[in-house]
Design an enzyme around this catalytic site. Structure first.
Site, PDB file in Angstrom:
ATOM      1  N   HIS A  78       0.822  -1.215   0.000  1.00 29.01           N
ATOM      2  CA  HIS A  78       0.000   0.000   0.000  1.00 29.01           C
ATOM      3  C   HIS A  78       0.856   1.266   0.000  1.00 29.01           C
ATOM      4  O   HIS A  78       0.504   2.254  -0.652  1.00 29.01           O
ATOM      5  CB  HIS A  78      -0.954   0.005   1.191  1.00 29.01           C
ATOM      6  CG  HIS A  78      -1.853  -1.202   1.222  1.00 29.01           C
ATOM      7  ND1 HIS A  78      -2.519  -1.601   2.349  1.00 29.01           N
ATOM      8  CD2 HIS A  78      -2.167  -2.111   0.260  1.00 29.01           C
ATOM      9  CE1 HIS A  78      -3.216  -2.696   2.075  1.00 29.01           C
ATOM     10  NE2 HIS A  78      -3.006  -3.034   0.815  1.00 29.01           N
ATOM     11  N   HIS A 235      -9.387  -2.026  -4.763  1.00 29.66           N
ATOM     12  CA  HIS A 235      -8.247  -2.340  -3.900  1.00 29.66           C
ATOM     13  C   HIS A 235      -7.294  -3.321  -4.584  1.00 29.66           C
ATOM     14  O   HIS A 235      -6.072  -3.215  -4.435  1.00 29.66           O
ATOM     15  CB  HIS A 235      -8.686  -2.884  -2.538  1.00 29.66           C
ATOM     16  CG  HIS A 235      -7.508  -3.058  -1.640  1.00 29.66           C
ATOM     17  ND1 HIS A 235      -6.947  -2.007  -0.946  1.00 29.66           N
ATOM     18  CD2 HIS A 235      -6.718  -4.133  -1.389  1.00 29.66           C
ATOM     19  CE1 HIS A 235      -5.877  -2.434  -0.296  1.00 29.66           C
ATOM     20  NE2 HIS A 235      -5.713  -3.732  -0.541  1.00 29.66           N
ATOM     21  N   ASP A 239      -3.366  -2.753  -5.076  1.00 31.76           N
ATOM     22  CA  ASP A 239      -2.340  -3.753  -4.770  1.00 31.76           C
ATOM     23  C   ASP A 239      -1.473  -4.028  -6.004  1.00 31.76           C
ATOM     24  O   ASP A 239      -0.248  -4.151  -5.898  1.00 31.76           O
ATOM     25  CB  ASP A 239      -2.991  -5.077  -4.348  1.00 31.76           C
ATOM     26  CG  ASP A 239      -3.410  -5.095  -2.879  1.00 31.76           C
ATOM     27  OD1 ASP A 239      -2.936  -4.251  -2.101  1.00 31.76           O
ATOM     28  OD2 ASP A 239      -4.213  -5.980  -2.528  1.00 31.76           O
ATOM     29  N   HIS A 262      -0.878 -11.055  -4.968  1.00 33.74           N
ATOM     30  CA  HIS A 262       0.500 -10.551  -4.870  1.00 33.74           C
ATOM     31  C   HIS A 262       1.513 -11.514  -5.483  1.00 33.74           C
ATOM     32  O   HIS A 262       2.402 -11.109  -6.225  1.00 33.74           O
ATOM     33  CB  HIS A 262       0.865 -10.336  -3.399  1.00 33.74           C
ATOM     34  CG  HIS A 262      -0.051  -9.397  -2.706  1.00 33.74           C
ATOM     35  ND1 HIS A 262      -0.159  -8.072  -3.073  1.00 33.74           N
ATOM     36  CD2 HIS A 262      -0.907  -9.573  -1.678  1.00 33.74           C
ATOM     37  CE1 HIS A 262      -1.046  -7.485  -2.288  1.00 33.74           C
ATOM     38  NE2 HIS A 262      -1.519  -8.366  -1.437  1.00 33.74           N
TER      39      HIS A 262
HETATM   40 ZN   LIG Z   1      -3.862  -4.659  -0.251  1.00 32.29          ZN
END
Ligand SMILES: [Zn+2]
Length: 305
Positions: A78, A235, A239, A262
């Site tokens: 973030h 969001h 990311d 991720h």
């Molecule tokens: Zn996140």
């Protein structure tokens, strides 16, 4: 032209997973320095970890970087998205623990603090990474892909069983502050069942209904509800920007994520850099620099915004 912060900015908070108090200070750094974390609580090993794709240790829940001495910093995505989203190319991030503070679960507190101190222009030329051909990684139904485009674009699609999230898709050209207008305030989200599981395994100890959107079936359990009806996919795009920034330079290309996370975005960067035909360095022209995600977001430091 490369930039750094107008002056230092300090954040006090807790780690999302550790629940431990942490202080983090973003400091200005010279041209060519890049984004580097330094653990101020480490005395017997190298405390510095560069925020780069080849320092990432695979982790499902967050992005974690680690140096050769095993010193790590987790949940960096973030603050990395915030730095890229406002156009900071160089910073030293001092932190007195192993996890970045979660604050409100979005990038907004980082962006707001950076905008207060503004940016300083540095001398060095800015180089970008141009994507020359499509590169893709897959895992079951999940896909992450980079392909040629004149500026950074992010397309994302998610599909959750919980009706409060369901199917969401969004596509954005990240030029000229789109991150600040559209993405920065969207928070981490998870399902109540995941919270119960993580807590049972000693994770998410700093998580609250305020710093994460928690859903259960068709209900949003966080008080105040959602900041956007499609906050979850926004969001995921936030990311993705944070994880893509670990390329170490702005990317000129289109990123597509379908149910990606991720670890997949990191695998995608590894696949990109493993193929010399897939990318090249390019000195950013002024016109290209105007199209980068942070262009125009912060005024110069002397005219603090
Ligand atoms: Zn996140």
């Amino acid at each position: 032209m490369q930039t750094t912060l107008g002056s230092s900015v300090t954040f006090d908070g807790v780690g999302l997973h550790s629940g431990a108090p942490v202080r983090m200070v973003l400091r200005p750094a010279p041209a060519g320095h890049g984004i580097v974390f330094r653990r101020t609580d480490i005395a017997d090993a190298d405390p510095r970890v560069a925020a780069l794709w080849d320092r990432v240790t695979p982790s499902k829940l967050c992005t974690l970087i680690e140096n050769d001495d095993g010193v790590s910093i987790s949940t960096i995505e973030h603050v990395m998205a915030a730095l890229t989203g406002v156009g900071v190319h160089n910073a030293l991030i001092e932190i007195d623990g192993p996890e970045v503070p979660i604050l409100d679960g979005s990038s907004a507190p980082f962006v707001e603090a950076i905008r207060k101190v503004g940016l300083r222009n540095l001398g060095g030329n800015l180089r970008a990474i141009r994507v020359l051909k499509p590169v893709e990684v897959r895992e079951g139904e999940a896909v992450a892909r980079l392909e040629p485009a004149s500026a950074l674009e992010i397309d994302f699609a998610i599909d959750f069983a919980d009706a409060a999230i369901g199917k969401q898709a969004k596509s954005l050209n990240m030029a000229n502050g789109a991150f600040v207008r559209e993405l920065m305030d969207s928070r981490t989200f998870c399902r109540q069942a995941d919270v119960d599981y993580m807590r049972a395994n000693g994770l998410a100890l700093g998580g609250t209904y305020e710093n994460a959107v928690v859903v259960d079936g068709d209900k949003v359990l966080s008080p105040g509800g959602l900041r956007h009806s499609d906050e979850a996919v926004r969001h995921k795009m936030l990311d993705a920007l944070g994880d893509l920034s670990l390329a170490g330079a702005p990317i000129l290309g289109r990123y597509t994520g379908v149910r990606a996370g991720h670890a997949m975005t990191n695998r995608l960067l590894r696949a990109l850099f493993a193929d010399p035909q897939a990318w090249c360095w390019e000195d950013c022209s002024q016109q290209q620099a105007y199209g980068l995600p942070g262009a125009g977001v912060c005024r110069p430091a002397l005219a603090a915004c």
